[in-house]
Design an enzyme around this catalytic site. Structure first.
Site, PDB file in Angstrom:
ATOM      1  N   CYS A   1      15.802  22.923 -10.750  1.00 26.19           N
ATOM      2  CA  CYS A   1      17.225  23.356 -10.512  1.00 26.19           C
ATOM      3  C   CYS A   1      18.070  22.623 -11.647  1.00 26.19           C
ATOM      4  CB  CYS A   1      17.624  22.476  -9.181  1.00 26.19           C
ATOM      5  SG  CYS A   1      19.319  22.370  -8.768  1.00 26.19           S
TER       6      CYS A   1
ATOM      7  N   LYS B   1     -15.458  -2.363  -0.590  1.00 26.02           N
ATOM      8  CA  LYS B   1     -13.882  -2.662  -0.529  1.00 26.02           C
ATOM      9  C   LYS B   1     -13.318  -2.227   0.873  1.00 26.02           C
ATOM     10  CE  LYS B   1      -9.385  -0.565  -2.797  1.00 26.02           C
ATOM     11  NZ  LYS B   1      -8.731  -0.465  -1.553  1.00 26.02           N
TER      12      LYS B   1
ATOM     13  N   ASP C   1     -11.393  -2.034   4.138  1.00 27.41           N
ATOM     14  CA  ASP C   1      -9.973  -1.245   4.280  1.00 27.41           C
ATOM     15  C   ASP C   1      -9.161  -1.960   5.457  1.00 27.41           C
ATOM     16  OD1 ASP C   1      -8.076   0.753   4.321  1.00 27.41           O
ATOM     17  OD2 ASP C   1      -9.293   2.397   5.340  1.00 27.41           O
TER      18      ASP C   1
ATOM     19  N   CYS D   1      17.685  27.253  -6.518  1.00 22.24           N
ATOM     20  CA  CYS D   1      17.373  25.909  -5.883  1.00 22.24           C
ATOM     21  C   CYS D   1      17.861  25.970  -4.527  1.00 22.24           C
ATOM     22  CB  CYS D   1      18.356  24.841  -6.572  1.00 22.24           C
ATOM     23  SG  CYS D   1      18.326  23.343  -5.384  1.00 22.24           S
TER      24      CYS D   1
ATOM     25  N   LYS E   1     -13.820   4.611  -5.280  1.00 23.78           N
ATOM     26  CA  LYS E   1     -13.629   5.080  -4.073  1.00 23.78           C
ATOM     27  C   LYS E   1     -14.832   6.134  -3.586  1.00 23.78           C
ATOM     28  CE  LYS E   1      -9.445   3.557  -2.957  1.00 23.78           C
ATOM     29  NZ  LYS E   1      -8.190   4.196  -2.727  1.00 23.78           N
TER      30      LYS E   1
ATOM     31  N   TYR F   1     -12.487 -12.584  -1.185  1.00 28.29           N
ATOM     32  CA  TYR F   1     -13.072 -12.124  -2.093  1.00 28.29           C
ATOM     33  C   TYR F   1     -12.284 -12.371  -3.512  1.00 28.29           C
ATOM     34  CZ  TYR F   1      -9.163  -8.527  -0.970  1.00 28.29           C
ATOM     35  OH  TYR F   1      -8.192  -7.995  -0.636  1.00 28.29           O
TER      36      TYR F   1
ATOM     37  N   CYS G   1      21.107  23.898  -3.404  1.00 30.74           N
ATOM     38  CA  CYS G   1      22.587  24.058  -4.012  1.00 30.74           C
ATOM     39  C   CYS G   1      22.541  25.505  -4.634  1.00 30.74           C
ATOM     40  CB  CYS G   1      22.688  23.142  -4.945  1.00 30.74           C
ATOM     41  SG  CYS G   1      21.895  23.270  -6.732  1.00 30.74           S
TER      42      CYS G   1
ATOM     43  N   CYS H   1      23.846  19.010  -7.295  1.00 28.93           N
ATOM     44  CA  CYS H   1      22.905  19.223  -6.439  1.00 28.93           C
ATOM     45  C   CYS H   1      22.558  18.335  -5.384  1.00 28.93           C
ATOM     46  CB  CYS H   1      21.655  19.804  -6.934  1.00 28.93           C
ATOM     47  SG  CYS H   1      20.116  19.993  -6.028  1.00 28.93           S
TER      48      CYS H   1
ATOM     49  N   GLU I   1     -19.053  -5.062  -4.700  1.00 28.66           N
ATOM     50  CA  GLU I   1     -18.831  -5.441  -3.103  1.00 28.66           C
ATOM     51  C   GLU I   1     -18.062  -4.364  -2.586  1.00 28.66           C
ATOM     52  OE1 GLU I   1     -16.491  -8.538  -5.078  1.00 28.66           O
ATOM     53  OE2 GLU I   1     -15.294  -8.428  -3.519  1.00 28.66           O
TER      54      GLU I   1
HETATM   55  S1  IVH Z   1     -10.190  -7.641  -5.220  1.00 25.83           S
HETATM   56  C1  IVH Z   1      -7.002  -8.681  -8.804  1.00 25.83           C
HETATM   57  N1  IVH Z   1     -11.809  -7.037  -3.934  1.00 25.83           N
HETATM   58  O1  IVH Z   1      -8.069  -3.583  -2.402  1.00 25.83           O
HETATM   59  C2  IVH Z   1      -7.440  -7.883  -7.571  1.00 25.83           C
HETATM   60  N2  IVH Z   1      -9.792  -6.164  -3.461  1.00 25.83           N
HETATM   61  O2  IVH Z   1      -6.591  -1.507  -3.704  1.00 25.83           O
HETATM   62  C3  IVH Z   1      -7.731  -8.547  -6.467  1.00 25.83           C
HETATM   63  N3  IVH Z   1      -9.555  -4.780  -1.261  1.00 25.83           N
HETATM   64  O3  IVH Z   1      -4.894  -5.365  -2.723  1.00 25.83           O
HETATM   65  C4  IVH Z   1      -8.424  -7.463  -5.239  1.00 25.83           C
HETATM   66  N4  IVH Z   1     -11.516  -5.337  -0.795  1.00 25.83           N
HETATM   67  O4  IVH Z   1      -6.200  -5.506  -0.744  1.00 25.83           O
HETATM   68  C5  IVH Z   1     -10.498  -7.083  -4.094  1.00 25.83           C
HETATM   69  N5  IVH Z   1     -13.524  -6.792  -2.230  1.00 25.83           N
HETATM   70  C6  IVH Z   1     -12.220  -6.504  -2.525  1.00 25.83           C
HETATM   71  C7  IVH Z   1     -11.248  -5.690  -1.845  1.00 25.83           C
HETATM   72  C8  IVH Z   1     -10.330  -5.878  -2.337  1.00 25.83           C
HETATM   73  C9  IVH Z   1     -10.360  -4.466  -0.441  1.00 25.83           C
HETATM   74  C10 IVH Z   1      -7.937  -4.545  -1.308  1.00 25.83           C
HETATM   75  C11 IVH Z   1      -7.051  -5.565  -1.682  1.00 25.83           C
HETATM   76  C12 IVH Z   1      -6.281  -5.101  -2.719  1.00 25.83           C
HETATM   77  C13 IVH Z   1      -6.416  -3.444  -2.814  1.00 25.83           C
HETATM   78  C14 IVH Z   1      -6.491  -2.663  -3.924  1.00 25.83           C
END
Ligand code: IVH
Length: 714
Positions: free
Chosen positions: A456, A137, A139, A438, A333, A245, A441, A462, A135
C-alpha cells in the site's frame, strides 16, 4: 489452614535475636504460609479467618526476623506482598542468566549443517571427534528453579527470557521438584520443563467438564494454565510433572560435560529424561531421533522433537549465543501435523510496512490438537503456485477460494497451506486476483521490481499501517508497556486517542483529567488507568536499541537494531548519521554499511525512512517525549569495551566467527574494514592491505597472541 494463635507453635515467643538460622528460616516459611492463607481468606474469599490484630502481629514478626536475618528473606516474602495485590498477578523475577529458546532443524540436512556450522566456528576438522547429547524436546513450559544452600527459594517462568513470573508457591506443589537438596552448590538454578501426562490431562478435562469448568485444548495449555494459578492450592490439585534438562546461575560447575551435569542433577533428586543419549556424529543423532520418534505415541506425554546439544561444556562456552539462541544446541522438530479442509475466503491484511498479505480463512479443522481457522498464504506468487524466482511450487497448482487445501502446523509457527486437491476443485472456482488497491485506505497497492509483495502506498494515512506500526511499537521487544497491548492500541486508535507513537506519551495529559478521562472508558477504572499512565512514564527512559527497533523500519529487526545501537551508541549520533547519509556514497553511508550485519538493503531503508518528511516528524515528536539511554558497551569493565576492532590475516587459535563473537561479547565493535575510527587491528599471518592501511593511519596493530593476552584469554 490458619492456626488459631498468631504465633509459631515452637519459636513464636523466642526473641528474634535468639533464633538460630534454621529456626528463623523455618519460622519465615511458616509465616509466609500463614500470611498468604490469611490474605486469600480475606481478599479472595471475602471470609477473614483471623483478626486484624493477629494479622498485623504475623506481619510484624515476619518483618522483625527479616531485619535480623536479611539473607533469609524469601522470594515470596509477605513483606513484598500488599494483601490486595495478591490476586492482581505474579511478581516479576529477573533471571540471573537469560532463559533462551532454541534454533530449529526440520530436515536431516539441517542436522548435518548444524554439525558443520559448529565445526567451522570452532575450527574443528571434519574427522575430529565431537560428541553431542540427544534428548526429547518436551512440549510443556520452561521453569527456572533457584536453590540457595540447597533450599528452593524461587521458581520463575521464562517470560520474555529476561524477566519471568514468580511462581514459587506453585512450583513447591509439584512432586517432581525437590524443595530441599543436599550437597548442592550454594547457588544452583535448575531449568527444565513442566508438563502434564496424557492420562492426567484426560482426567483433568473430565473433571473440568463435570464441574462446568474450562476444558483445555492440549496438555501443554493445561500445564501452563495449572502452573500459572494465583492460588497455589489449585496448582496443587493438578498433577504437574517436571523434567530437568538445563541450568542457569551456578556457584560451582555441575560437571565437564552436559551428560555429567545432567547426571549430577539426577543425583540431586531431579527427574531427567531416560531417553537422553550421547552421540558421536550427526548420523548417530539422526538414528536416535528415529528411535525417539518411534516411541512418541507411547511415551504418555507430548514431545515435539529432539534437542541436540554439544556435550563438552568448555566447547559450549566457546560457542556461546546468538541474540536469543545458543550456537551449541538445536531442536530437531518432528514433521508438522497435517489436515485437509476447505478454503472459504482469502482476506487481505495490511502490515506495518504496507505489505498486503493474503490470509486463508478456513473451515475450522483440528491440526495436532489445535483448531485452525486461518493460515498464511504469503503472497500472490505463492497463491499462483510459483516461488520468488518463478519456479513452480506444488507442481504449479494454484490455490482458489472453494478449494480443498492441506494445512500444516509446526510448533508455534503460523499454520500454512502446503497443498491443494485439484480433484475436489469446484467447477466455478476462479484464479485468485490480488487487489491493486489497499483494502484499508484505497491507495494504490504497488509491487515493485524485486519485491515479493504488493504494498500500500498510503504510508501514514493508511489506518492499517498506522495501527500495525503502533502494535509493533508496544510489542515485547520494543516499548513493552504493561497494560498497553494490541487490543488497547486498536481501541485507542479507533477513537482517535492515539495515532502515532508520540501520542502514547501524552495520554495522561490528555485523558488523565478533564472532560474525557481514561478511567471512565469501558473496561477501565481509576486504578487501571493510573497504572497505565505510570507504566507509560516508566518507559520514557529507554535503551537506544529498543527505540530503533520500535520505529518499525523495514528490514530493521531486533538484532539489527542492537547492532546499530552498539555502533552509534547515542540517539543523536544515529539521527545525525541517518540524516546526513546519502544513499550509495559518502562517509556516513560507508560507515553505516561498514557495520557487520548491515547490508545495502537495510541501509537504504534506514536512510530513506529517516529522511522522509512525515515519518521524520512523527519520529522527532516521539523522541521529544523520551530520554533515550545511550548504548553502553556491553561489558564496560573489559579493556576493549567501546573499541572498534578489525581482524585480518589468518587466525590460528580461533576462527574468525569466534573471534568476532568473543570481541563483541566484551563490548568491542568488530568492523570489516580499517578506517580512522579503527582502534585495534588484529593481524595474523598473511595480513595484507589492511595492515598497510592501519600502519598509514597509525592504528594500533597486534598479533593474535597479544590480542588474547589483552582480553585475558591467553
Ligand atoms: S534446552 C539454552 N532441552 O524448548 C537452551 N529445551 O524451543 C535451553 N525444551 O525454552 C533449552 N525440552 O522450554 C532444552 N530437552 C530440552 C527441552 C527444551 C523442551 C523447551 C524449552 C525451551 C524451548 C526452546
Amino acid at each position: 489452614m490458619v492456626q488459631e494463635t498468631a504465633q509459631h507453635p515452637e519459636t513464636g515467643d523466642t526473641p528474634v535475636a535468639q533464633l538460630t538460622t534454621a529456626q528463623a528460616r523455618a519460622e519465615l516459611a511458616w509465616l509466609a504460609e500463614q500470611i498468604a492463607a490469611a490474605n486469600r481468606a480475606y481478599h479472595r474469599d471475602d471470609a477473614p479467618e483471623i483478626s486484624d490484630a493477629d494479622y498485623d502481629a504475623l506481619k510484624q514478626r515476619n518483618a522483625a526476623i527479616e531485619a535480623h536475618f536479611p539473607s533469609l528473606k524469601r522470594a515470596d516474602s509477605p513483606s513484598d506482598v500488599v494483601g490486595a495485590e495478591v490476586a492482581e498477578g505474579f511478581g516479576k523475577v529477573r533471571h540471573a542468566v537469560r532463559m533462551l529458546s532454541l534454533g530449529n532443524a526440520f530436515a536431516d540436512e539441517d542436522v548435518h549443517e548444524f554439525d558443520t556450522r559448529i565445526r567451522k566456528y570452532l575450527g574443528l576438522a571434519a574427522d575430529t571427534a565431537l560428541r553431542y547429547t540427544a534428548e526429547p524436546k518436551i512440549d510443556g513450559l520452561s521453569l527456572s528453579l533457584r536453590y540457595e544452600n540447597g533450599v528452593l527459594m524461587q521458581a520463575a517462568t521464562r517470560g520474555d527470557g529476561e524477566t519471568g513470573e514468580n511462581v514459587t508457591a506453585n512450583a513447591r506443589t509439584i512432586a517432581d521438584i525437590p524443595t530441599e537438596i543436599s550437597d548442592a552448590p550454594a547457588v544452583l538454578e535448575v531449568r527444565g520443563e513442566v508438563y502434564m501426562s496424557h492420562d492426567d490431562f484426560a482426567a483433568l478435562n473430565a473433571r473440568q467438564a463435570e464441574s462446568g469448568g474450562k476444558k483445555f485444548a492440549n496438555p501443554r495449555n493445561a500445564a501452563a494454565g495449572s502452573l500459572r494459578q494465583l492460588d497455589a492450592e489449585i496448582t496443587k490439585s493438578r498433577p504437574l510433572r517436571f523434567f530437568a534438562y538445563a541450568w542457569g546461575e551456578l556457584s560451582a560447575p555441575l560437571g565437564d560435560t552436559q551428560s555429567d551435569a545432567i547426571a549430577q542433577l539426577a543425583s540431586f533428586g531431579f527427574v531427567t529424561n531416560p531417553l537422553t543419549r550421547t552421540c558421536d556424529s550427526p548420523d548417530e543423532l539422526l538414528q536416535h531421533y528415529k528411535t525417539i520418534e518411534a516411541q512418541r505415541a507411547t511415551l504418555g506425554y507430548d514431545i515435539d522433537g529432539v534437542v541436540y546439544k554439544v556435550d563438552d561444556l568448555a566447547l559450549q562456552k566457546r560457542l556461546g549465543f546468538r541474540s536469543t539462541t545458543p550456537r551449541w544446541a538445536i531442536a530437531h522438530k518432528f514433521p508438522a501435523e497435517l489436515a485437509w479442509t476447505r478454503l472459504e475466503a482469502i482476506d487481505i491484511q495490511v502490515g506495518r510496512t504496507g505489505a498486503l498479505s493474503p490470509v486463508a480463512r478456513l473451515q475450522p479443522v483440528t491440526v495436532g490438537g489445535v483448531v485452525v481457522s486461518n493460515a498464511t498464504l504469503h503472497n500472490e506468487d505463492y497463491i499462483a503456485g510459483r516461488d520468488g524466482n518463478g519456479a513452480p511450487i506444488r507442481e504449479g497448482r494454484d490455490i482458489r477460494v472453494g478449494d480443498w487445501v492441506q494445512v500444516y502446523r509446526a510448533g508455534d509457527v503460523i499454520p500454512k497451506i502446503s497443498d491443494v486437491d485439484l480433484a475436489r476443485r469446484p467447477e466455478d472456482a476462479v484464479p485468485y486476483v490480488m487487489p491493486k488497491t489497499c483494502p484499508e485506505c484505497g491507495s494504490d497497492a504497488i509491487r515493485e521490481e524485486g519485491d515479493a509483495v504488493r504494498r500500500c502506498t498510503g504510508g501514514i494515512i493508511c489506518p492499517a499501517q498506522a495501527v500495525e506500526k503502533l502494535k509493533h511499537f508496544v510489542s515485547r521487544a520494543a516499548f513493552d508497556i504493561e497494560g498497553l497491548g494490541a487490543k488497547q492500541v486498536e481501541q485507542f486508535y479507533a477513537d482517535g486517542w492515539i495515532t502515532t507513537p508520540a501520542d502514547i506519551f501524552t495520554l495522561r495529559a490528555r485523558y488523565g483529567t478533564g472532560v474525557q478521562q481514561l478511567k471512565n472508558r469501558e473496561g477501565w477504572g481509576e486504578k487501571s488507568a493510573s497504572n497505565l499512565f505510570d507504566a507509560i512514564d516508566e518507559k520514557r527512559e529507554i535503551p537506544l536499541a529498543r527505540v530503533i527497533f520500535s520505529l518499525g523500519i523495514r528490514h530493521v529487526g531486533e538484532n539489527s537494531a542492537a547492532l546499530l545501537a552498539n555502533h552509534y551508541t547515542s540517539w543523536d549520533a544515529f539521527e545525525q548519521a541517518m540524516t546526513t547519509a546519502e544513499i550509495g556514497a559518502g562517509a556516513a553511508w560507508e560507515d553505516l554499511i561498514g557495520i557487520d550485519g548491515v547490508g545495502t538493503v537495510m541501509a537504504t531503508s534506514l536512510v530513506t525512512t529517516m529522511q522522509q518528511e512525515a515519518e521524520r516528524a512523527s519520529i522527532d515528536r516521539l523522541i521529544a517525549e523520551l530520554s533515550v539511554q545511550d548504548a553502553e558497551a556491553r561489558a564496560t569493565d573489559s579493556p576493549v569495551a567501546g573499541k572498534t576492532v578489525v581482524f585480518t590475516g589468518t587466525l590460528e587459535r580461533m576462527t574468525r566467527a569466534e573471534a568476532k563473537a568473543r570481541a563483541e561479547s566484551l563490548g568491542a565493535k568488530v568492523s570489516g574494514s580499517v578506517s580512522a575510527k579503527t582502534d585495534i587491528l588484529v593481524a595474523g599471518p598473511g595480513a595484507g592491505s589492511k595492515a598497510k592501511k592501519a600502519a598509514d593511519l597509525g592504528v594500533e596493530t597486534m598479533d593474535e597472541d597479544a590480542w588474547l593476552a589483552l582480553i585475558g584469554d591467553a
